[in-house]
Design a protein around this motif. Structure first.
Motif, short mmCIF file in Angstrom:
data_model
loop_
_atom_site.label_atom_id
_atom_site.label_comp_id
_atom_site.label_asym_id
_atom_site.label_seq_id
_atom_site.Cartn_x
_atom_site.Cartn_y
_atom_site.Cartn_z
N ALA A 242 0.19 -7.31 -18.38
CA ALA A 242 1.47 -7.39 -17.67
C ALA A 242 1.48 -8.67 -16.83
N TYR A 243 2.61 -9.33 -16.75
CA TYR A 243 2.71 -10.55 -15.97
C TYR A 243 3.17 -10.22 -14.54
N PRO A 244 2.89 -11.11 -13.58
CA PRO A 244 3.15 -10.78 -12.18
C PRO A 244 4.64 -10.76 -11.84
N ILE A 245 4.97 -9.88 -10.93
CA ILE A 245 6.34 -9.78 -10.40
C ILE A 245 6.24 -9.84 -8.89
N ALA A 246 7.05 -10.71 -8.28
CA ALA A 246 7.07 -10.84 -6.81
C ALA A 246 8.33 -10.19 -6.27
N HIS A 247 8.16 -9.30 -5.30
CA HIS A 247 9.29 -8.70 -4.58
C HIS A 247 9.37 -9.42 -3.23
N VAL A 248 10.36 -10.29 -3.08
CA VAL A 248 10.39 -11.22 -1.95
C VAL A 248 11.49 -10.83 -0.96
N ARG A 249 11.14 -10.88 0.32
CA ARG A 249 12.10 -10.59 1.39
C ARG A 249 12.62 -11.90 2.00
N GLU A 250 13.68 -11.77 2.78
CA GLU A 250 14.34 -12.95 3.34
C GLU A 250 13.41 -13.76 4.24
N ASP A 251 12.44 -13.11 4.87
CA ASP A 251 11.52 -13.84 5.74
C ASP A 251 10.42 -14.56 4.96
N GLY A 252 10.44 -14.44 3.65
CA GLY A 252 9.46 -15.13 2.80
C GLY A 252 8.25 -14.29 2.43
N SER A 253 8.09 -13.15 3.09
CA SER A 253 6.97 -12.28 2.73
C SER A 253 7.26 -11.64 1.37
N ALA A 254 6.20 -11.19 0.70
CA ALA A 254 6.39 -10.68 -0.66
C ALA A 254 5.31 -9.66 -0.98
N ILE A 255 5.62 -8.83 -1.96
CA ILE A 255 4.62 -7.96 -2.56
C ILE A 255 4.49 -8.35 -4.03
N PHE A 256 3.28 -8.68 -4.42
CA PHE A 256 3.01 -8.99 -5.83
C PHE A 256 2.59 -7.71 -6.54
N THR A 257 3.14 -7.52 -7.72
CA THR A 257 2.82 -6.32 -8.48
C THR A 257 2.94 -6.62 -9.97
N ARG A 258 2.91 -5.60 -10.78
CA ARG A 258 3.03 -5.74 -12.24
C ARG A 258 3.56 -4.43 -12.80
N LEU A 259 3.91 -4.44 -14.08
CA LEU A 259 4.32 -3.20 -14.73
C LEU A 259 3.11 -2.29 -14.88
N LYS A 260 3.25 -1.04 -14.43
CA LYS A 260 2.14 -0.10 -14.56
C LYS A 260 1.98 0.38 -15.99
N SER A 261 2.99 0.18 -16.81
CA SER A 261 2.93 0.65 -18.20
C SER A 261 2.10 -0.26 -19.08
N GLN A 262 1.73 -1.43 -18.58
CA GLN A 262 0.99 -2.41 -19.37
C GLN A 262 -0.40 -2.63 -18.77
N GLY A 263 -1.16 -3.53 -19.39
CA GLY A 263 -2.51 -3.80 -18.93
C GLY A 263 -2.56 -4.80 -17.79
N GLY A 264 -3.77 -5.27 -17.49
CA GLY A 264 -3.93 -6.24 -16.42
C GLY A 264 -4.23 -5.60 -15.08
N LYS A 265 -4.26 -6.41 -14.05
CA LYS A 265 -4.58 -5.95 -12.71
C LYS A 265 -4.06 -6.95 -11.69
N VAL A 266 -3.39 -6.43 -10.67
CA VAL A 266 -3.02 -7.27 -9.52
C VAL A 266 -3.84 -6.79 -8.33
N SER A 267 -4.66 -7.65 -7.81
CA SER A 267 -5.52 -7.31 -6.68
C SER A 267 -5.55 -8.49 -5.71
N ARG A 268 -6.14 -8.27 -4.57
CA ARG A 268 -6.31 -9.38 -3.63
C ARG A 268 -7.12 -10.49 -4.28
N ASN A 269 -8.08 -10.10 -5.11
CA ASN A 269 -8.90 -11.10 -5.79
C ASN A 269 -8.09 -11.95 -6.77
#
Length: 465
Positions: A242-269
């Motif tokens: 799964a490729y990364p998806i950023a959920h971005v707020r107006e202040d510039g902060s964001a949560i990086f995630t991915r589709l849970k239905s696919q492979g891969g891993k999003v972690s701090r690393n």
């Protein structure tokens, strides 16, 4: 009132990347925008070869497949697309996509293209203005470069991406917009962040966060577990990354995630590994729109495959922009030969010695010759220690890569033809095929320099299907 969040997917990390991850994102309607980064400095050189053969080419040709498959599905879900796949020829890219969409009956699609980054025809004009295009690393003036220019494209920022989206574009096919600025343009449009004038420190910090988000997702699956040493050994599937998806707020902060239905891993690393990729100085990551300080950011895991980001600091944008000038640098010819056990290493050395002596007795104009033994120094050359001769001679097989740099095509043909006799005359146990190497591959080099941003004349055009 619910806080606005913009969802941006890193849908492509290079020219020719798989569209499957983006297709899954579209099917699950998991993003508001798809960001396609198709260009590297090397990519422009590849596209230049296409444009030399046909003036209507010079764009990333995978957009033709995407226009038949991904784009229609995205538009039907209200997902907009921002890409630099226009390469060296954004107008032709837009015309080609429009043609393909019309054939599928898609009407009313607004296709924007951005021009102004191509300075190839303006090099003489710049010289007359006293802009000498000194080499960024050596300081040499461009007048000392003897080779033919193939292309010259300046890295532009997010302004025209924002303008195109403000004008209602469904898809943008830009040229050499700097990679993270594609995402910043989306965010500047969505949150009306100022890109011109003299932004406040608060605005600079938002732009810095936008650039950081763009940098994380610009390489596609590299931020979601692909190509990761930080997560090695990989405890997750990669065949359906799964490729990364950023959920971005107006202040510039964001949560990086991915589709849970696919492979891969999003972690701090995975996120921090991507963060330091190609930025040189974390305290001064220079982009056309803002200089970013990443030394005080916050990264924390907030759930499975969810990483929160905030805290990038911005400094005023640079006065000059980077211009990458491509130069014709002659040819490279190479071939691969493999030798089997026993004494594979001794066979490699004997073969290399024979090749050198054959070439010494021919009228060849070889500028440089490289000999590498695949399995010993094919990747690291002399940087890694060489195992003992005894150990290497017990290897099941080893390979020899022969490569030469030369100025004329005759040299490449003659040099490679002259050593084919070693298939029968050389060490025993040799395997090789003509298709394993290539003769007379054009070599292009880059001349990086800086130009005043005022000389760049960006323009947004929109056509409608």
């Amino acid at each position: 009132m619910e806080e606005k969040v913009v969802r941006i997917a890193g849908a492509q990390g290079f020219y020719g990347d798989s569209p499957l991850a983006a297709m899954h994102i579209v099917q699950e309607k998991a993003a508001d925008y798809l960001m396609h980064d198709a260009l590297a400095e090397l990519t422009l050189s590849i596209l230049q070869k296409d444009r030399q053969k046909d003036p209507t080419l010079g764009y990333a040709r995978d957009i033709e497949l995407l226009a038949r498959t991904l784009y229609p599905a995205a538009f039907s879900s209200g997902i907009r697309i921002v890409s630099n796949s226009g390469g060296l020829n954004p107008p032709s890219a837009a015309a080609r996509v429009a043609e393909i969409l019309r054939k599928q009956g898609l009407t009313g699609i607004k296709i924007a293209y951005i021009t102004g980054d191509d300075l190839l025809s303006r090099i003489p004009e710049l010289h007359k203005q006293g802009i000498y295009l000194n080499h960024l690393d050596t300081g040499e003036p461009f007048s000392t470069a003897a080779n033919q220019i193939t292309h010259a494209n300046v890295y532009i920022g997010a302004r025209s991406v924002k303008e195109a989206l403000d004008r209602g574009a469904d898809i943008i096919l830009a040229g050499r917009v700097a990679d993270p600025c594609l995402t910043l343009g989306i965010l500047a449009h969505a949150f009306n962040w100022p890109l011109e004038g003299q932004p406040s420190q608060q605005d600079l910090d938002k732009l810095a966060c936008g650039i950081t988000v763009g940098h994380v997702i610009e390489c596609g699956g590299q931020a979601s577990g692909g190509n990761s040493y930080a997560e090695w050994p990989m405890d997750y599937p990669i065949h359906n990354l799964a490729y990364p998806i950023a959920h971005v707020r107006e202040d510039g902060s964001a949560i990086f995630t991915r589709l849970k239905s696919q492979g891969g891993k999003v972690s701090r690393n995975t996120i921090r590994e991507q963060l330091v990729y190609e930025i040189h100085d974390p305290a001064n990551y220079i982009t056309p729109d803002v200089i970013v300080d990443l030394t005080h950011i916050e990264l924390k895991e907030t759930g499975p495959d969810e990483v929160f980001f905030s805290g990038a600091k911005g400094k005023p944008r640079p006065e000059k922009l980077k211009l990458a000038i491509g130069l014709f640098g002659g040819y490279i010819s190479e071939q691969f030969f493999f030798f089997s056990w026993p004494y594979a290493y001794e066979k490699c050395l004997k073969f290399i010695d024979a090749v050198k002596k054959i070439w010494e007795n021919l009228p060849l104009q070889i500028e440089r010759a490289d000999f590498a033994i695949v399995g010993v120094n094919g990747i690291h050359q002399g940087a890694a220690p060489t195992p003992s001769r005894q150990w290497l001679n017990e290897a099941n097989e080893l390979g020899v890569r022969v490569a030469i740099r030369h100025a004329d095509e005759r040299t490449g043909r003659m040099a490679m033809s002259a050593i084919t006799c070693l298939g029968l005359n050389g060490p025993p146990g040799l395997n090789s095929m003509p298709g394993w190497g290539k003769t007379n591959r054009v070599k292009l080099s880059l001349w990086p320099t800086l130009v005043p941003r005022e000389i760049v004349e960006e323009k947004v055009e929109i056509i409608e299907t």
